[in-house]
Design a protein around this motif. Structure first.
Motif, PDB file in Angstrom:
ATOM      1  N   LYS A 257       0.842  -1.198   0.000  1.00  0.00           N
ATOM      2  CA  LYS A 257       0.000   0.000   0.000  1.00  0.00           C
ATOM      3  C   LYS A 257       0.883   1.256   0.000  1.00  0.00           C
ATOM      4  CE  LYS A 257      -3.736  -0.235   2.600  1.00  0.00           C
ATOM      5  NZ  LYS A 257      -4.654  -0.490   3.764  1.00  0.00           N
ATOM      6  N   PRO A 258       0.461   2.358  -0.666  1.00  0.00           N
ATOM      7  CA  PRO A 258      -0.802   2.538  -1.387  1.00  0.00           C
ATOM      8  C   PRO A 258      -0.867   1.666  -2.639  1.00  0.00           C
ATOM      9  CG  PRO A 258       0.631   4.417  -1.761  1.00  0.00           C
ATOM     10  CD  PRO A 258       1.299   3.581  -0.703  1.00  0.00           C
ATOM     11  N   VAL A 259      -2.065   1.174  -2.928  1.00  0.00           N
ATOM     12  CA  VAL A 259      -2.258   0.200  -4.003  1.00  0.00           C
ATOM     13  C   VAL A 259      -2.068   0.849  -5.368  1.00  0.00           C
ATOM     14  CG1 VAL A 259      -3.945  -1.317  -5.087  1.00  0.00           C
ATOM     15  CG2 VAL A 259      -3.804  -1.192  -2.592  1.00  0.00           C
ATOM     16  N   ASP A 260      -1.215   0.230  -6.178  1.00  0.00           N
ATOM     17  CA  ASP A 260      -1.034   0.642  -7.573  1.00  0.00           C
ATOM     18  C   ASP A 260      -1.941  -0.222  -8.451  1.00  0.00           C
ATOM     19  OD1 ASP A 260       0.896   1.968  -9.731  1.00  0.00           O
ATOM     20  OD2 ASP A 260       0.597  -0.137 -10.274  1.00  0.00           O
ATOM     21  N   ARG A 261      -2.735   0.398  -9.306  1.00  0.00           N
ATOM     22  CA  ARG A 261      -3.729  -0.347 -10.079  1.00  0.00           C
ATOM     23  C   ARG A 261      -3.099  -1.401 -10.986  1.00  0.00           C
ATOM     24  NH1 ARG A 261      -7.790   4.214 -12.545  1.00  0.00           N
ATOM     25  NH2 ARG A 261      -7.752   5.632 -10.775  1.00  0.00           N
ATOM     26  N   ALA A 262      -2.055  -1.007 -11.704  1.00  0.00           N
ATOM     27  CA  ALA A 262      -1.421  -1.965 -12.620  1.00  0.00           C
ATOM     28  C   ALA A 262      -0.833  -3.140 -11.859  1.00  0.00           C
ATOM     29  CB  ALA A 262      -0.339  -1.265 -13.438  1.00  0.00           C
ATOM     30  N   GLU A 263      -0.246  -2.854 -10.679  1.00  0.00           N
ATOM     31  CA  GLU A 263       0.372  -3.925  -9.901  1.00  0.00           C
ATOM     32  C   GLU A 263      -0.662  -4.911  -9.388  1.00  0.00           C
ATOM     33  OE1 GLU A 263       3.399  -4.658  -6.136  1.00  0.00           O
ATOM     34  OE2 GLU A 263       2.610  -2.654  -6.508  1.00  0.00           O
ATOM     35  N   ILE A 264      -1.751  -4.394  -8.817  1.00  0.00           N
ATOM     36  CA  ILE A 264      -2.730  -5.336  -8.266  1.00  0.00           C
ATOM     37  C   ILE A 264      -3.424  -6.101  -9.372  1.00  0.00           C
ATOM     38  CG2 ILE A 264      -4.759  -3.788  -8.117  1.00  0.00           C
ATOM     39  CD1 ILE A 264      -5.130  -5.205  -5.256  1.00  0.00           C
ATOM     40  N   LEU A 265      -3.600  -5.484 -10.537  1.00  0.00           N
ATOM     41  CA  LEU A 265      -4.189  -6.213 -11.667  1.00  0.00           C
ATOM     42  C   LEU A 265      -3.284  -7.368 -12.073  1.00  0.00           C
ATOM     43  CD1 LEU A 265      -6.411  -6.440 -13.791  1.00  0.00           C
ATOM     44  CD2 LEU A 265      -5.103  -4.846 -15.219  1.00  0.00           C
ATOM     45  N   ALA A 266      -1.967  -7.120 -12.124  1.00  0.00           N
ATOM     46  CA  ALA A 266      -1.033  -8.193 -12.483  1.00  0.00           C
ATOM     47  C   ALA A 266      -1.053  -9.308 -11.449  1.00  0.00           C
ATOM     48  CB  ALA A 266       0.383  -7.623 -12.612  1.00  0.00           C
ATOM     49  N   ARG A 267      -1.065  -8.926 -10.156  1.00  0.00           N
ATOM     50  CA  ARG A 267      -1.057  -9.937  -9.094  1.00  0.00           C
ATOM     51  C   ARG A 267      -2.348 -10.776  -9.124  1.00  0.00           C
ATOM     52  NH1 ARG A 267       3.491  -8.274  -8.987  1.00  0.00           N
ATOM     53  NH2 ARG A 267       4.385  -6.847  -7.481  1.00  0.00           N
ATOM     54  N   VAL A 268      -3.466 -10.100  -9.291  1.00  0.00           N
ATOM     55  CA  VAL A 268      -4.748 -10.807  -9.317  1.00  0.00           C
ATOM     56  C   VAL A 268      -4.807 -11.754 -10.510  1.00  0.00           C
ATOM     57  CG1 VAL A 268      -7.235 -10.494  -9.726  1.00  0.00           C
ATOM     58  CG2 VAL A 268      -6.058  -9.121  -7.992  1.00  0.00           C
ATOM     59  N   ASN A 269      -4.402 -11.288 -11.688  1.00  0.00           N
ATOM     60  CA  ASN A 269      -4.422 -12.151 -12.873  1.00  0.00           C
ATOM     61  C   ASN A 269      -3.530 -13.373 -12.686  1.00  0.00           C
ATOM     62  OD1 ASN A 269      -6.258 -10.679 -14.372  1.00  0.00           O
ATOM     63  ND2 ASN A 269      -4.694  -9.398 -15.328  1.00  0.00           N
ATOM     64  N   SER A 270      -2.383 -13.184 -12.046  1.00  0.00           N
ATOM     65  CA  SER A 270      -1.478 -14.302 -11.797  1.00  0.00           C
ATOM     66  C   SER A 270      -2.132 -15.345 -10.900  1.00  0.00           C
ATOM     67  CB  SER A 270      -0.183 -13.789 -11.150  1.00  0.00           C
ATOM     68  OG  SER A 270       0.651 -14.860 -10.767  1.00  0.00           O
ATOM     69  N   GLN A 271      -2.788 -14.900  -9.834  1.00  0.00           N
ATOM     70  CA  GLN A 271      -3.429 -15.841  -8.911  1.00  0.00           C
ATOM     71  C   GLN A 271      -4.662 -16.498  -9.523  1.00  0.00           C
ATOM     72  OE1 GLN A 271      -2.008 -16.938  -6.216  1.00  0.00           O
ATOM     73  NE2 GLN A 271      -0.330 -15.531  -6.678  1.00  0.00           N
ATOM     74  N   LEU A 272      -5.392 -15.772 -10.360  1.00  0.00           N
ATOM     75  CA  LEU A 272      -6.544 -16.376 -11.026  1.00  0.00           C
ATOM     76  C   LEU A 272      -6.101 -17.421 -12.044  1.00  0.00           C
ATOM     77  CD1 LEU A 272      -8.951 -13.337 -11.549  1.00  0.00           C
ATOM     78  CD2 LEU A 272      -9.072 -15.131  -9.812  1.00  0.00           C
ATOM     79  N   ARG A 273      -4.979 -17.173 -12.712  1.00  0.00           N
ATOM     80  CA  ARG A 273      -4.435 -18.186 -13.622  1.00  0.00           C
ATOM     81  C   ARG A 273      -4.061 -19.434 -12.834  1.00  0.00           C
ATOM     82  NH1 ARG A 273      -1.647 -13.917 -16.014  1.00  0.00           N
ATOM     83  NH2 ARG A 273       0.338 -14.565 -15.102  1.00  0.00           N
ATOM     84  N   ARG A 274      -3.433 -19.224 -11.679  1.00  0.00           N
ATOM     85  CA  ARG A 274      -3.058 -20.359 -10.831  1.00  0.00           C
ATOM     86  C   ARG A 274      -4.294 -21.164 -10.438  1.00  0.00           C
ATOM     87  NH1 ARG A 274      -2.760 -20.922  -5.182  1.00  0.00           N
ATOM     88  NH2 ARG A 274      -1.233 -22.464  -4.496  1.00  0.00           N
ATOM     89  N   LYS A 275      -5.347 -20.464 -10.029  1.00  0.00           N
ATOM     90  CA  LYS A 275      -6.588 -21.142  -9.648  1.00  0.00           C
ATOM     91  C   LYS A 275      -7.201 -21.864 -10.846  1.00  0.00           C
ATOM     92  CE  LYS A 275     -10.073 -21.874  -6.750  1.00  0.00           C
ATOM     93  NZ  LYS A 275     -11.132 -22.395  -7.620  1.00  0.00           N
ATOM     94  N   ARG A 276      -7.125 -21.219 -12.018  1.00  0.00           N
ATOM     95  CA  ARG A 276      -7.684 -21.846 -13.216  1.00  0.00           C
ATOM     96  C   ARG A 276      -6.935 -23.125 -13.560  1.00  0.00           C
ATOM     97  NH1 ARG A 276      -6.977 -17.919 -16.568  1.00  0.00           N
ATOM     98  NH2 ARG A 276      -5.519 -18.807 -18.076  1.00  0.00           N
TER      99      ARG A 276
END
Length: 454
Positions: A257-276
């Motif tokens: 924090k403070p949250v950077d939009r591009a960073e959290i989008l990359a992190r979220v996409n990475s974890q969703l790929r892992r879950k997928r």
């Protein structure tokens, strides 16, 4: 977890500093001083991850990343952009080029090792998925549908637990395309909300005022149902103590924090790929049932599946010079169980042992029943020493709790195990033959023990 890391930077000192840090954590390191050298080594050296500088004289990091992702031989390799550029537009350019993550120079050790381990873990799952889908195609099963996978990712169920309005606003804007996003600011309701449904990703703030975010992480990791759910934490800058504790609890990744939009989008996409990938691995198992590669009694893979899949795993391990270990388990005195309680009683023991094995190994491990009372666990990326510890744990779990053979009868059962790690130029048959010889020794030496092949 070890891995082969390709470090790309045109500055010699930076390359050597990153190399020293990674080697100290037992990673294998390859160095490249230019974009073209990086492209060549990515093809010839087959790294598990690329740490890529942006500012280079011949090809900049963005162009190198585009070419890596466009080449089928390297498209599956995770790329982390390591840069002194911190403007949001630079991160967006990196994402558009196909980068999986970012690190800002100078790289913090906690961030460096977290990013590398997280993406290597993701690549290991992806490699396993590719091998299993190759096996499924050989058996006549349908391949995955990329368009359907992408649609499912936008529908992913994401829970954000955060009471800071500014962070909530940034996360909501970054993830505005996610149709399954739920933001929870009522922290008292967090435990019930977490347990209320299946989540694809849970984002937990470590700066909550009403409770300790680490306790929520511990709650998920102590639950059998939620243990595999990806967890990403929001951490205060410089709070390495909380971060290290979070990783000890099994958290997958973090954003400062403070949250950077591009960073959290990359992190979220990475974890969703892992879950997928996890979900696809589960789906391929279900499809395999339809093709009769599952043992109907225990629900484990059978010999037919093992023979086809193990050959590919051995070939991959030999090509990448990675450990691969086979554990053969055999129930001690099983004939006496059948003679005393009949085949129905024996079947009950087989099913319960299979269940205990399956619950105590990883999702990427292959568990199969290959004979009457004989089981095998194939463990990629696990050496002989670690496999011995795992096998000893399995033996303890088997012997510790009695088996309910009938409503009135409980029976104590033990198992023996033989272990072998894949040797240079060895094939699947040779690996299983040496594990079987080790199992024979375990039986001869008194049973209820683990013996490793030399």
């Amino acid at each position: 977890m070890t891995a082969k890391v390709l470090v790309v930077d045109d500055v010699y000192v930076i390359r050597k500093v990153l190399e020293a840090k990674l080697i100290s954590e037992y990673f294998e390191v390859i160095l490249a001083g230019s974009g073209q050298e990086a492209l060549d080594k990515a093809i010839n050296e087959n790294p598990d991850i690329v740490l890529l500088d942006v500012m280079m004289p011949d090809l900049d990091g963005f162009e190198v990343c585009r070419r890596l992702k466009a080449d089928p031989r390297t498209a599956h390799i995770p790329v982390v952009m390591v840069t002194g550029l911190d403007h949001p537009s630079d991160r967006i350019t990196g994402l558009e080029a196909g980068a999986d993550d970012f690190l800002t120079k100078p790289a913090n050790d906690v961030a460096l090792f977290a990013r590398v381990r997280n993406l290597v873990r993701l690549k290991t799952m992806f490699d396993e998925l590719r091998v299993r889908e190759s096996t499924s195609l050989a058996l006549g099963l349908a391949p995955s549908d990329p368009a359907l996978d992408a649609a499912r990712q936008l529908d992913a169920a994401i829970l954000v637990i955060e009471d800071d309005p500014q962070s909530v606003d940034q996360i909501a804007k970054a993830l505005r395309q996610q149709r399954g996003l739920v933001v929870l600011s009522d922290i008292d309701a967090a435990p019930a909300t977490i347990n209320g449904r299946e989540w694809d990703l849970v984002i937990v703030s470590l700066t909550l005022e009403a409770t300790d975010g680490l306790r929520l992480c511990a709650l998920m990791r102590s639950s059998e149902r939620l243990r595999q759910t990806p967890v990403l934490v929001l951490s205060r800058s410089g709070d390495n103590r909380s971060l290290l504790k979070a990783f000890e609890l099994g958290v997958n990744d973090y954003v400062t924090k403070p949250v950077d939009r591009a960073e959290i989008l990359a992190r979220v996409n990475s974890q969703l790929r892992r879950k997928r990938f996890q979900d696809r691995l589960r789906e391929t198992m279900i499809l395999s049932v339809e093709m009769a590669v599952i043992d109907p009694l225990t629900g484990l893979h059978n010999r037919r599946y093992l023979d086809g899949h193990l050959a590919q795993r051995v070939s991959q391990a030999q090509l990448q010079h990675r450990p691969l270990t086979a554990v053969l388990l055999d129930i001690d005195h099983f004939k006496a169980v059948n003679d005393t309680y009949g085949h129905a009683g024996g079947d009950v023991v087989l099913k319960q042992i299979a269940q205990r094995i399956r619950l105590n190994v990883r999702g990427v491990d292959i568990v199969a029943r290959i004979g009457g009372e004989e089981f095998v666990v194939i463990m990629p990326e696990v050496d002989l020493e670690e496999a011995t510890l795992i096998a000893q744990r399995l033996l303890r779990i088997t012997a510790r709790e009695p088996f309910s053979v009938t409503d009135a009868v409980e029976l104590t059962v033990t198992t023996s195990a033989g272990i072998a790690q894949l040797q240079y130029a060895e094939d699947a048959a040779g690996l299983l033959r040496r594990a079987d010889a080790a199992l024979y020794r375990a039986k001869a030496e008194g049973r209820n023990r683990v013996v490793a092949a030399g």
